[in-house]
Structure formats: structure tokens, C-alpha cells
Design an enzyme around this catalytic site. Structure first.
Site, PDB file in Angstrom:
ATOM      1  N   TYR A  17      -2.527  -0.258   9.950  1.00 12.60           N
ATOM      2  CA  TYR A  17      -2.697  -0.831   8.616  1.00 12.60           C
ATOM      3  C   TYR A  17      -1.400  -0.701   7.819  1.00 12.60           C
ATOM      4  O   TYR A  17      -0.914  -1.672   7.225  1.00 12.60           O
ATOM      5  CB  TYR A  17      -3.835  -0.117   7.881  1.00 12.60           C
ATOM      6  CG  TYR A  17      -3.940  -0.482   6.420  1.00 12.60           C
ATOM      7  CD1 TYR A  17      -4.365  -1.744   6.024  1.00 12.60           C
ATOM      8  CD2 TYR A  17      -3.588   0.436   5.427  1.00 12.60           C
ATOM      9  CE1 TYR A  17      -4.444  -2.087   4.689  1.00 12.60           C
ATOM     10  CE2 TYR A  17      -3.667   0.101   4.090  1.00 12.60           C
ATOM     11  CZ  TYR A  17      -4.092  -1.157   3.724  1.00 12.60           C
ATOM     12  OH  TYR A  17      -4.165  -1.498   2.389  1.00 12.60           O
ATOM     13  N   SER A  70       0.831  -1.207   0.000  1.00 17.54           N
ATOM     14  CA  SER A  70       0.000   0.000   0.000  1.00 17.54           C
ATOM     15  C   SER A  70       0.863   1.253   0.000  1.00 17.54           C
ATOM     16  O   SER A  70       1.975   1.266   0.551  1.00 17.54           O
ATOM     17  CB  SER A  70      -0.906   0.010   1.237  1.00 17.54           C
ATOM     18  OG  SER A  70      -1.531   1.260   1.409  1.00 17.54           O
TER      19      SER A  70
END
Length: 338
Positions: A169, A144
Site C-alpha cells: 500500500y 499517505s
């Protein structure tokens, strides 16, 4: 060739399965269909792949597509299941694996950190172990843009230091990259990590800005704009993302390194307020704006340098934001009218 796609009921996973089907691959999709967001949307995606909802609802059972036969198969399974995942690998002897399954969402990671460790760490380790024990040729996995945190060194390059994530995350995605590096080094597995940048398009996730804003504007409700709109995002259309994923998955490149990392974005950041203006123009309704301070875990800017991806896989994003927004709004209206 047989390809395992985890997260097959998810946004990117669904589109990837479609693309692989068109190219004639045997696709096995895996997803646990959790309730992080509306499971009806997930089942609707699977329906487009010919997967029957009632059958897909049963854990650890292979379901053949009613449209494509056994070219497309699906199994509902938790990624961290150490009993059934190895059995799946042994049964199908996959040629390639694409791991897109993960607990998504920056803000949700603050509220429910355990879900991120279960899926993104334990689940990914299970994938790596299965790849090792079954001699998988290539593992492509989702990282990501969030790993860059609030870096001021722009555009973001894969060689940058990413030791300062600002959400759990992001930390789990950074961990995935480190774990993949270890397995490439120890076991000669080719691993390719893809740092996705703000993916959007038809069948997108309901927790993403484009979905939330479109839904609110059409309902004449206010949209929440964080950091008073002083944010920029490298919006990347789903078709461009999928083309890049397919190429890394099934094509060889001149880069012979076993461990690779790539940014996969549009390379053109857009100010949030400009994005909203384009969305308003497409929908034909002026948004009611609720200006709010910055949220914990959010970053100010994402900006992908995609030169490595372009060099190794001829990655050239084609869809500009205005066209992408039109395609999304058309899908949104069609889907929810039904």
C-alpha cells in the site's frame, strides 16, 4: 466551478463532497463502491448527499442528487476504466480534480496485492492521462503517511527520504507521488499530494482502529492491541483534514511550484494505550485487551510536521483527540441504533 471527487462514497470523499456543496461548487462524485468493507455504509454516505441507492448501483450512469439537484452528481465507475473515464472528463470539463479513490488498508495489501496495482497504480495513471488530455488546472490526490515507513527521523518532513516503504500500500502511494512529479514536469500540470495521517471521525472506515475498538468495547468483546500497545499515531480529525483538502483544491498559494507534497496531520502523536483510555472514558466501559505482537506492514510511530501546509495554506488543526472521540462515538451509537 465543477470539481471531480473520486472516492466520493468513501470516508474522506464523502466529507469533502459535503464541504464543497456548502461552498457552492458543482460536485461530480465517482466511486466503484467495492466490497472491501460494508457497502451499506458507503451507500448511507451517498444517501446523505441525496444520491439514490438503486440508481447509484448502475455502472457508468450519471445520477443527480435528490437533495441538491444537478449541483451534486454521482457516477459508479472503476478508476482504471480507460473507456468511460475519458468520456466523463470530456463531458464535464472539470476545473479541479481531487483523487481520493484508492484501495485502502495496509494489512489487506499483503493478502490481495493485485487490487492495489489495479486501483492505485493503473487507476491513478488513468486520472493523470485524463488530466493531461483535458488541461485540468489542478490535481489534488491522496498520498499517505505510510510512505515514511519506520523512519526514526521525527517529526516526519516532506523532504525526508521515503524510499523504504514496508507495505505494498505504501509503495503504491510513493509511486503515485513519482507519477505525479513526472506529469507535472512533462505536461505542466499542477499536482498536490497530501500525506494523510490516521484520519478518524463520523462515517469512518470499519477497518480503522477507532471503529474496531468502539464496536468491540460496546459489544463487550476484546480488542486486539498490536506490538503490546507500544505504538503511537498522529490521529487527525476529519474536519481538519477536509479543511486542508478544500484549501489546496480551490485556493492558490504563494508556492508556485507545479509539484507539491504536504503532510496533513494533527502534529501531536498519541500513544495507542492513551488513545484506548480516552475511548474507554468516553464510552464508559473498560476494554478487554488482547495483547499481540507487531503485524507485518505496521509502523511504530506516525508524527506529521505540518509547517509547510501551515505556511502555504494556513493549515491549523483545531479538534483535539478527546473532542474528536466524543464526536465519533456519538455518531457510531446513533448510526447503529438506527
Amino acid at each position: 466551478m465543477t470539481i471531480l471527487v473520486t472516492g466520493a462514497a468513501g470516508f474522506i470523499g464523502y466529507h469533502l463532497c459535503e464541504a464543497l456543496i456548502i461552498k457552492g461548487f458543482h460536485v461530480v462524485g465517482l466511486d466503484n463502491i467495492n466490497d472491501y468493507y460494508d457497502i451499506n455504509l458507503k451507500y448511507a454516505r451517498l444517501k446523505h448527499l441525496g444520491i439514490n441507492r438503486e440508481k447509484a448501483n448502475i455502472y457508468n450512469t450519471i445520477v443527480n442528487s435528490e437533495t441538491y439537484g444537478n449541483q451534486v452528481q454521482f457516477i459508479r465507475m472503476n478508476l482504471e476504466d480507460r473507456d468511460y473515464l475519458p468520456k466523463l472528463f470530456k463531458e464535464f470539463q472539470f476545473d479541479f480534480v481531487c483523487n481520493l479513490a484508492a484501495q485502502a488498508g495496509v494489512r489487506y495489501s499483503i493478502e490481495n496485492p493485485e487490487a492495489y496495482v489495479d486501483s492505485n497504480i493503473n487507476g491513478f495513471l488513468n486520472i493523470l492521462e485524463c488530466c493531461r488530455k483535458n488541461k485540468i488546472k489542478r490535481l489534488v490526490y491522496a498520498s499517505s503517511s505510510s510512505v515514511y515507513g519506520n523512519s526514526s527521523d521525527i517529526p516526519f518532513k516532506e523532504t525526508a527520504n521515503v524510499d523504504y516503504p514496508i507495505s505494498l500500500y505504501a509503495a503504491t502511494k510513493k509511486s503515485n507521488e513519482l507519477m505525479a512529479h513526472t506529469y507535472s514536469h512533462l505536461y505542466n500540470i499542477e499536482t498536490i499530494g497530501l500525506r494523510f495521517f490516521t484520519v478518524y471521525g463520523p462515517w469512518g472506515r470499519p477497518d480503522m482502529a477507532m471503529f474496531l475498538f468502539t464496536d468491540a468495547i460496546l459489544k463487550n468483546m476484546p480488542i486486539n492491541i498490536f506490538n503490546n500497545g507500544d505504538l503511537s499515531r498522529d490521529f487527525t480529525y476529519i474536519d481538519d483534514i477536509v479543511e486542508g483538502v478544500v484549501n489546496t483544491l480551490v485556493r492558490d498559494s504563494e508556492n508556485t511550484s507545479l509539484y507539491k507534497l504536504y503532510n496533513i496531520g494533527n502534529g501531536k502523536p498519541v500513544r495507542l494505550l492513551d488513545f484506548i483510555e480516552s475511548l474507554e472514558h468516553t464510552i464508559g466501559i473498560k476494554a478487554k485487551k488482547n495483547m499481540l505482537p507487531m503485524q507485518d506492514g505496521d509502523v511504530n510511530l506516525t508524527f506529521a510536521c505540518t509547517s509547510s501546509m501551515a505556511q502555504d495554506y494556513n493549515y491549523r488543526p483545531k479538534i483535539n483527540l478527546n473532542n474528536g472521540i466524543r464526536k465519533f462515538v456519538l455518531w457510531f451509537k446513533t448510526y447503529y441504533e438506527k
